[in-house]
Design a protein around this motif. Structure first.
Motif, PDB file in Angstrom:
ATOM      1  N   VAL A  75      31.431 -37.565 -31.548  1.00 22.48           N
ATOM      2  CA  VAL A  75      30.681 -36.828 -32.573  1.00 22.48           C
ATOM      3  C   VAL A  75      31.076 -35.354 -32.566  1.00 22.48           C
ATOM      4  CG1 VAL A  75      28.373 -36.033 -33.238  1.00 22.48           C
ATOM      5  CG2 VAL A  75      28.749 -38.435 -32.649  1.00 22.48           C
ATOM      6  N   VAL A  76      31.166 -34.753 -31.382  1.00 25.36           N
ATOM      7  CA  VAL A  76      31.565 -33.342 -31.311  1.00 25.36           C
ATOM      8  C   VAL A  76      32.974 -33.162 -31.879  1.00 25.36           C
ATOM      9  CG1 VAL A  76      32.112 -31.443 -29.729  1.00 25.36           C
ATOM     10  CG2 VAL A  76      30.021 -32.754 -29.406  1.00 25.36           C
ATOM     11  N   ALA A  77      33.865 -34.078 -31.547  1.00 20.62           N
ATOM     12  CA  ALA A  77      35.236 -33.991 -32.058  1.00 20.62           C
ATOM     13  C   ALA A  77      35.278 -34.139 -33.578  1.00 20.62           C
ATOM     14  CB  ALA A  77      36.111 -35.044 -31.396  1.00 20.62           C
ATOM     15  N   LEU A  78      34.383 -34.956 -34.153  1.00 20.62           N
ATOM     16  CA  LEU A  78      34.337 -35.111 -35.608  1.00 20.62           C
ATOM     17  C   LEU A  78      33.759 -33.877 -36.288  1.00 20.62           C
ATOM     18  CD1 LEU A  78      33.157 -38.806 -36.110  1.00 20.62           C
ATOM     19  CD2 LEU A  78      35.362 -37.819 -36.767  1.00 20.62           C
ATOM     20  N   VAL A  79      32.721 -33.319 -35.700  1.00 16.88           N
ATOM     21  CA  VAL A  79      32.055 -32.162 -36.298  1.00 16.88           C
ATOM     22  C   VAL A  79      32.950 -30.917 -36.226  1.00 16.88           C
ATOM     23  CG1 VAL A  79      30.091 -30.579 -36.034  1.00 16.88           C
ATOM     24  CG2 VAL A  79      29.738 -33.045 -35.892  1.00 16.88           C
ATOM     25  N   MET A  80      33.627 -30.753 -35.114  1.00 18.10           N
ATOM     26  CA  MET A  80      34.491 -29.583 -34.929  1.00 18.10           C
ATOM     27  C   MET A  80      35.925 -29.984 -35.272  1.00 18.10           C
ATOM     28  SD  MET A  80      32.923 -28.078 -31.400  1.00 18.10           S
ATOM     29  CE  MET A  80      33.964 -26.634 -31.386  1.00 18.10           C
ATOM     30  N   ARG A  81      36.378 -29.624 -36.448  1.00 17.74           N
ATOM     31  CA  ARG A  81      37.732 -29.960 -36.881  1.00 17.74           C
ATOM     32  C   ARG A  81      38.745 -29.338 -35.913  1.00 17.74           C
ATOM     33  NH1 ARG A  81      36.688 -33.368 -40.567  1.00 17.74           N
ATOM     34  NH2 ARG A  81      35.508 -32.807 -42.400  1.00 17.74           N
ATOM     35  N   ASN A  82      39.827 -30.047 -35.640  1.00 21.08           N
ATOM     36  CA  ASN A  82      40.885 -29.582 -34.737  1.00 21.08           C
ATOM     37  C   ASN A  82      40.371 -29.287 -33.330  1.00 21.08           C
ATOM     38  OD1 ASN A  82      42.850 -29.699 -36.814  1.00 21.08           O
ATOM     39  ND2 ASN A  82      42.127 -27.711 -37.557  1.00 21.08           N
ATOM     40  N   PHE A  83      39.389 -30.057 -32.890  1.00 22.94           N
ATOM     41  CA  PHE A  83      38.755 -29.844 -31.591  1.00 22.94           C
ATOM     42  C   PHE A  83      39.777 -29.890 -30.450  1.00 22.94           C
ATOM     43  CE2 PHE A  83      36.543 -31.647 -27.862  1.00 22.94           C
ATOM     44  CZ  PHE A  83      35.670 -30.600 -27.627  1.00 22.94           C
ATOM     45  N   ARG A  84      40.627 -30.907 -30.467  1.00 25.13           N
ATOM     46  CA  ARG A  84      41.612 -31.046 -29.394  1.00 25.13           C
ATOM     47  C   ARG A  84      42.552 -29.844 -29.351  1.00 25.13           C
ATOM     48  NH1 ARG A  84      45.571 -36.185 -28.178  1.00 25.13           N
ATOM     49  NH2 ARG A  84      46.629 -35.214 -26.446  1.00 25.13           N
ATOM     50  N   THR A  85      42.978 -29.383 -30.512  1.00 26.92           N
ATOM     51  CA  THR A  85      43.868 -28.225 -30.579  1.00 26.92           C
ATOM     52  C   THR A  85      43.171 -26.988 -30.038  1.00 26.92           C
ATOM     53  OG1 THR A  85      44.894 -29.190 -32.540  1.00 26.92           O
ATOM     54  CG2 THR A  85      45.313 -26.862 -32.132  1.00 26.92           C
ATOM     55  N   MET A  86      41.890 -26.835 -30.364  1.00 25.00           N
ATOM     56  CA  MET A  86      41.139 -25.684 -29.857  1.00 25.00           C
ATOM     57  C   MET A  86      41.058 -25.700 -28.335  1.00 25.00           C
ATOM     58  SD  MET A  86      38.039 -24.964 -32.564  1.00 25.00           S
ATOM     59  CE  MET A  86      37.369 -26.614 -32.640  1.00 25.00           C
ATOM     60  N   ILE A  87      40.751 -26.865 -27.774  1.00 30.02           N
ATOM     61  CA  ILE A  87      40.643 -26.983 -26.321  1.00 30.02           C
ATOM     62  C   ILE A  87      42.001 -26.710 -25.668  1.00 30.02           C
ATOM     63  CG2 ILE A  87      40.205 -28.589 -24.417  1.00 30.02           C
ATOM     64  CD1 ILE A  87      37.654 -27.755 -25.764  1.00 30.02           C
ATOM     65  N   GLY A  89      44.345 -24.996 -26.818  1.00 32.25           N
ATOM     66  CA  GLY A  89      44.684 -23.597 -27.040  1.00 32.25           C
ATOM     67  C   GLY A  89      43.876 -22.635 -26.196  1.00 32.25           C
ATOM     68  N   GLY A  90      43.000 -23.145 -25.364  1.00 28.07           N
ATOM     69  CA  GLY A  90      42.222 -22.289 -24.481  1.00 28.07           C
ATOM     70  C   GLY A  90      40.954 -21.730 -25.099  1.00 28.07           C
ATOM     71  N   ASN A  91      40.464 -22.346 -26.165  1.00 27.84           N
ATOM     72  CA  ASN A  91      39.240 -21.893 -26.816  1.00 27.84           C
ATOM     73  C   ASN A  91      38.036 -22.280 -25.949  1.00 27.84           C
ATOM     74  OD1 ASN A  91      36.956 -21.573 -28.450  1.00 27.84           O
ATOM     75  ND2 ASN A  91      38.117 -21.971 -30.312  1.00 27.84           N
ATOM     76  N   ILE A  92      37.534 -21.304 -25.212  1.00 29.40           N
ATOM     77  CA  ILE A  92      36.433 -21.547 -24.278  1.00 29.40           C
ATOM     78  C   ILE A  92      35.159 -21.944 -25.022  1.00 29.40           C
ATOM     79  CG2 ILE A  92      34.998 -20.505 -22.468  1.00 29.40           C
ATOM     80  CD1 ILE A  92      37.898 -20.976 -21.653  1.00 29.40           C
ATOM     81  N   ALA A  93      34.932 -21.364 -26.190  1.00 28.81           N
ATOM     82  CA  ALA A  93      33.727 -21.681 -26.953  1.00 28.81           C
ATOM     83  C   ALA A  93      33.671 -23.162 -27.326  1.00 28.81           C
ATOM     84  CB  ALA A  93      33.656 -20.818 -28.213  1.00 28.81           C
ATOM     85  N   ALA A  94      34.800 -23.736 -27.676  1.00 31.08           N
ATOM     86  CA  ALA A  94      34.839 -25.160 -28.009  1.00 31.08           C
ATOM     87  C   ALA A  94      34.516 -26.003 -26.784  1.00 31.08           C
ATOM     88  CB  ALA A  94      36.207 -25.534 -28.566  1.00 31.08           C
ATOM     89  N   ALA A  95      35.055 -25.620 -25.640  1.00 32.78           N
ATOM     90  CA  ALA A  95      34.784 -26.362 -24.408  1.00 32.78           C
ATOM     91  C   ALA A  95      33.320 -26.248 -23.999  1.00 32.78           C
ATOM     92  CB  ALA A  95      35.690 -25.857 -23.290  1.00 32.78           C
TER      93      ALA A  95
END
Length: 116
Positions: A75-87, A89-95
């Motif tokens: 669900v989190v991956a669906l709601v947040m587009r490009n979730f895997r790329t964000m993680i 890429g070091g996006n701490i907020a997504a994690a």
């Protein structure tokens, strides 16, 4: 002296320099995965174990808790587009968002597993 590209010596050099890094990264990720699974699944299981300790309860509710955590990840991956790329890429907020959602679901799960 560097070996010519494509030679056996070059391959061994690459293996010698890359393998330790691969092993360190793999072990680090495996440990983090184990800790994450332990935290997210242990919260509801700990609540359930406090009230019932039969093997069947542990098995069934452990599977339910794990499935709910996987659904939460989906669900989190669906709601947040490009979730895997964000993680990646070091996006701490997504994690942190994922961790917060999974901990929240684990706590709700734990509360729901405790019989009335």
């Amino acid at each position: 002296m560097d070996a010519a590209p494509g030679t056996f010596a070059a391959i061994l050099d690459a293996l010698g320099s890359g393998l330790p890094k691969l092993i360190i990264q793999f072990v680090t990720c495996a440990v983090l995965l184990a800790i994450g699974v332990a935290i997210y699944v242990a919260i509801p299981l700990a609540a359930m174990l406090a009230t019932s300790g039969t093997f069947l309860d542990v098995l069934v509710w452990g599977i339910v808790a794990l499935i709910l955590q996987l659904i939460t990840l989906g669900v989190v991956a669906l709601v947040m587009r490009n979730f895997r790329t964000m993680i990646e890429g070091g996006n701490i907020a997504a994690a942190v968002t994922l961790a917060g959602a999974q901990i929240a679901v684990a706590l709700l799960n734990a509360a729901a597993m405790v019989p009335n």
